[in-house]
Design a protein around this motif. Structure first.
Motif, mmCIF file in Angstrom:
data_model
loop_
_atom_site.group_PDB
_atom_site.id
_atom_site.type_symbol
_atom_site.label_atom_id
_atom_site.label_comp_id
_atom_site.label_asym_id
_atom_site.label_seq_id
_atom_site.Cartn_x
_atom_site.Cartn_y
_atom_site.Cartn_z
ATOM 1 N N GLU A 111 22.275 8.559 6.428
ATOM 2 C CA GLU A 111 21.808 9.672 5.595
ATOM 3 C C GLU A 111 21.472 9.226 4.168
ATOM 4 O O GLU A 111 20.685 9.877 3.484
ATOM 5 C CB GLU A 111 22.862 10.774 5.563
ATOM 6 N N GLU A 112 22.063 8.117 3.725
ATOM 7 C CA GLU A 112 21.809 7.621 2.372
ATOM 8 C C GLU A 112 20.582 6.713 2.277
ATOM 9 O O GLU A 112 20.254 6.214 1.202
ATOM 10 C CB GLU A 112 23.039 6.870 1.859
ATOM 11 N N ILE A 113 19.891 6.526 3.407
ATOM 12 C CA ILE A 113 18.657 5.737 3.386
ATOM 13 C C ILE A 113 17.618 6.399 2.494
ATOM 14 O O ILE A 113 16.928 5.756 1.704
ATOM 15 C CB ILE A 113 18.092 5.597 4.815
ATOM 16 N N GLY A 114 17.482 7.720 2.647
ATOM 17 C CA GLY A 114 16.461 8.459 1.928
ATOM 18 C C GLY A 114 16.142 9.743 2.662
ATOM 19 O O GLY A 114 16.834 10.118 3.614
ATOM 20 N N PRO A 115 15.097 10.443 2.253
ATOM 21 C CA PRO A 115 14.794 11.751 2.834
ATOM 22 C C PRO A 115 14.385 11.669 4.308
ATOM 23 O O PRO A 115 13.762 10.705 4.736
ATOM 24 C CB PRO A 115 13.651 12.275 1.970
ATOM 25 N N LYS A 116 14.722 12.710 5.027
ATOM 26 C CA LYS A 116 14.385 12.809 6.439
ATOM 27 C C LYS A 116 12.889 13.066 6.600
ATOM 28 O O LYS A 116 12.276 13.760 5.790
ATOM 29 C CB LYS A 116 15.194 13.949 7.067
ATOM 30 N N ILE A 117 12.303 12.493 7.645
ATOM 31 C CA ILE A 117 10.905 12.725 7.970
ATOM 32 C C ILE A 117 10.817 13.134 9.430
ATOM 33 O O ILE A 117 11.582 12.641 10.280
ATOM 34 C CB ILE A 117 10.041 11.470 7.695
ATOM 35 N N SER A 150 0.852 -1.193 0.000
ATOM 36 C CA SER A 150 0.000 0.000 0.000
ATOM 37 C C SER A 150 0.886 1.241 0.000
ATOM 38 O O SER A 150 2.097 1.170 -0.199
ATOM 39 C CB SER A 150 -0.912 -0.005 1.228
ATOM 40 N N ASP A 151 0.275 2.396 0.281
ATOM 41 C CA ASP A 151 1.050 3.636 0.275
ATOM 42 C C ASP A 151 1.661 3.955 1.636
ATOM 43 O O ASP A 151 2.174 5.056 1.840
ATOM 44 C CB ASP A 151 0.192 4.813 -0.211
ATOM 45 N N ARG A 152 1.619 3.001 2.582
ATOM 46 C CA ARG A 152 2.309 3.237 3.855
ATOM 47 C C ARG A 152 3.807 3.379 3.600
ATOM 48 O O ARG A 152 4.365 2.777 2.678
ATOM 49 C CB ARG A 152 1.993 2.131 4.871
ATOM 50 N N LEU A 153 4.482 4.176 4.406
ATOM 51 C CA LEU A 153 5.899 4.444 4.190
ATOM 52 C C LEU A 153 6.762 3.310 4.722
ATOM 53 O O LEU A 153 6.374 2.587 5.647
ATOM 54 C CB LEU A 153 6.297 5.749 4.868
ATOM 55 N N SER A 154 7.944 3.150 4.175
ATOM 56 C CA SER A 154 8.990 2.285 4.714
ATOM 57 C C SER A 154 10.059 3.198 5.302
ATOM 58 O O SER A 154 10.519 4.129 4.633
ATOM 59 C CB SER A 154 9.592 1.411 3.614
ATOM 60 N N ILE A 155 10.449 2.942 6.541
ATOM 61 C CA ILE A 155 11.308 3.879 7.260
ATOM 62 C C ILE A 155 12.477 3.170 7.931
ATOM 63 O O ILE A 155 12.460 1.954 8.135
ATOM 64 C CB ILE A 155 10.518 4.659 8.332
ATOM 65 N N VAL A 156 13.479 3.969 8.278
ATOM 66 C CA VAL A 156 14.538 3.558 9.193
ATOM 67 C C VAL A 156 14.629 4.647 10.246
ATOM 68 O O VAL A 156 14.695 5.840 9.916
ATOM 69 C CB VAL A 156 15.898 3.390 8.488
ATOM 70 N N ILE A 216 13.197 8.483 19.732
ATOM 71 C CA ILE A 216 13.695 8.422 18.361
ATOM 72 C C ILE A 216 14.440 9.712 18.058
ATOM 73 O O ILE A 216 13.879 10.800 18.169
ATOM 74 C CB ILE A 216 12.545 8.237 17.352
ATOM 75 N N GLU A 217 15.703 9.590 17.682
ATOM 76 C CA GLU A 217 16.528 10.759 17.373
ATOM 77 C C GLU A 217 16.226 11.289 15.976
ATOM 78 O O GLU A 217 16.140 12.503 15.767
ATOM 79 C CB GLU A 217 18.006 10.381 17.472
ATOM 80 N N GLU A 218 16.054 10.377 15.009
ATOM 81 C CA GLU A 218 15.874 10.799 13.625
ATOM 82 C C GLU A 218 15.206 9.669 12.853
ATOM 83 O O GLU A 218 15.371 8.492 13.194
ATOM 84 C CB GLU A 218 17.228 11.144 12.997
ATOM 85 N N ALA A 219 14.453 10.023 11.821
ATOM 86 C CA ALA A 219 13.791 9.029 10.985
ATOM 87 C C ALA A 219 13.964 9.397 9.521
ATOM 88 O O ALA A 219 13.973 10.578 9.157
ATOM 89 C CB ALA A 219 12.305 8.953 11.333
ATOM 90 N N ARG A 220 14.107 8.376 8.675
ATOM 91 C CA ARG A 220 14.251 8.589 7.235
ATOM 92 C C ARG A 220 13.361 7.606 6.475
ATOM 93 O O ARG A 220 13.199 6.452 6.886
ATOM 94 C CB ARG A 220 15.713 8.435 6.797
ATOM 95 N N VAL A 221 12.820 8.074 5.372
ATOM 96 C CA VAL A 221 12.012 7.244 4.483
ATOM 97 C C VAL A 221 12.955 6.523 3.522
ATOM 98 O O VAL A 221 13.863 7.137 2.944
ATOM 99 C CB VAL A 221 11.003 8.099 3.694
ATOM 100 N N LEU A 256 5.504 10.190 12.399
ATOM 101 C CA LEU A 256 5.479 8.730 12.371
ATOM 102 C C LEU A 256 4.192 8.203 13.003
ATOM 103 O O LEU A 256 3.662 8.793 13.959
ATOM 104 C CB LEU A 256 6.692 8.167 13.098
ATOM 105 N N VAL A 257 3.715 7.076 12.488
ATOM 106 C CA VAL A 257 2.499 6.462 13.023
ATOM 107 C C VAL A 257 2.793 5.886 14.406
ATOM 108 O O VAL A 257 3.808 5.216 14.622
ATOM 109 C CB VAL A 257 2.005 5.348 12.081
ATOM 110 N N LYS A 258 1.883 6.165 15.356
ATOM 111 C CA LYS A 258 2.004 5.605 16.698
ATOM 112 C C LYS A 258 0.704 4.937 17.109
ATOM 113 O O LYS A 258 -0.379 5.399 16.744
ATOM 114 C CB LYS A 258 2.365 6.698 17.714
ATOM 115 N N LEU A 259 0.837 3.857 17.844
ATOM 116 C CA LEU A 259 -0.324 3.170 18.389
ATOM 117 C C LEU A 259 -0.756 3.831 19.693
ATOM 118 O O LEU A 259 0.028 4.512 20.358
ATOM 119 C CB LEU A 259 0.020 1.702 18.654
ATOM 120 N N SER A 260 -1.992 3.593 20.060
ATOM 121 C CA SER A 260 -2.498 4.093 21.341
ATOM 122 C C SER A 260 -1.869 3.301 22.482
ATOM 123 O O SER A 260 -1.821 2.068 22.452
ATOM 124 C CB SER A 260 -4.024 3.938 21.390
#
Length: 285
Positions: free
Chosen positions: A151-157, A76-82, A108-113, A162-166
């Motif tokens: 940094e070479e994973i992809g763009p920063k988000i 689907s269109d959900r993102l893949s992240i590191v 979480i210090e930083e996230a990338r798509v 980010l999606v979080k559960l309750s």
């Protein structure tokens, strides 16, 4: 950076899915050390995937890379992240809430798509249902092997996007502590709650105290009894229940040498509530 690459999934090990992910990782770098958290996450259970990372990740060396694949939205269109945690571990995963407990506990210090134009297994572009192999194992292996930098994973988000559960909060009212049964200590059937030991200390609950425990499935009472609060399972007789502090320093409920969950048909999740109060003292006249 260390070359530890650690996998978890809901794939099980009865077919070749996990082996395929290992093969991709070894093709990237045959010297990678591959390990598992578990591949027995219940199918599609993102909550448990998040919790097992919380149970595990901080005990691994800094720089360790975790690949977590519980992905009911694959294709689907959900993102893949590191994400990079504040204590310098990495998690490769779909953006579906898997990082919830880590964000709450460690941060979480930083996230990338993941940029799949660069970080995707060759000749896999027409496959939409095995991102664990084609995107996550491949990207995780390249990161762990220093083939690419974070940094070479992809763009920063933004981490806040980010999606979080309750995650239900513990409630305290007049000496009554109400929490939830987050997960099971599966092998032994113990209940692990979200009630941290500090709540017991603040309520002046000490080892040896007798407590009244009520367990609800939403509003339906499924268990009510008194039990002792002990340091270990040996503090009660075989077959008797007790409260204890588990390995994450939260309150657990156990049946000495038995499965509390099976004995009383207890499950886990937001609607499974546990209420703790000091048992009234019996005064004999």
């Amino acid at each position: 950076m260390t070359k530890h690459l650690v996998f978890q999934s809901d794939f099980g090990t009865s077919d070749g899915a996990v082996s395929a992910m290992y093969g991709v990782a070894k093709t990237v770098d045959n010297d990678l050390d591959l390990y598992d958290v578990t591949h027995d996450i219940p199918q599609y259970n993102i909550w448990e995937a998040s919790y097992r990372l919380y149970q595990t990740i901080c005990y691994w060396p800094e720089g360790s890379v975790f690949v977590s694949v519980v992905d009911p939205g694959v294709g689907s269109d959900r993102l893949s992240i590191v994400v990079r945690t504040k204590d310098n571990r990495f998690i490769v995963t779909p953006d579906n809430g898997t990082i919830t407990h880590i964000e709450d506990s460690v941060g979480i210090e930083e996230a990338r798509v993941i940029d799949e134009k660069v970080n995707r297994l060759a000749r896999s572009y027409e496959s939409y249902t095995f991102h664990g192999r084609d995107v996550y194992a491949y990207t995780g292996a390249r990161l762990a092997a220093n083939v690419i930098s974070f940094e070479e994973i992809g763009p920063k988000i933004d981490v806040d996007q980010l999606v979080k559960l309750s995650t239900p909060e513990v409630k305290v009212d007049g000496g009554i502590i109400e929490g939830t049964i987050d997960i099971l200590d599966i092998r032994f059937g113990n209940l692990w709650t979200n009630i941290h030991k500090d709540y017991f200390q603040e309520a002046s609950i000490d080892y040896g105290d007798t407590l009244e425990i009520t367990i609800l499935d939403d509003t339906r009472q499924v268990y009510k009894n008194v039990m002792s609060y002990g340091k270990s399972f040996a503090d009660t007789q075989v077959g008797e229940p007790l409260l204890y502090i588990n390995s994450l320093e939260n309150i657990g409920v156990a049946l000495n040498q038995g499965s509390f969950a099976k004995a009383y048909h207890i499950k886990t999740g937001e609607k499974w509530k546990i209420i703790v109060r000091k048992a009234p003292k019996i005064v004999y006249s």
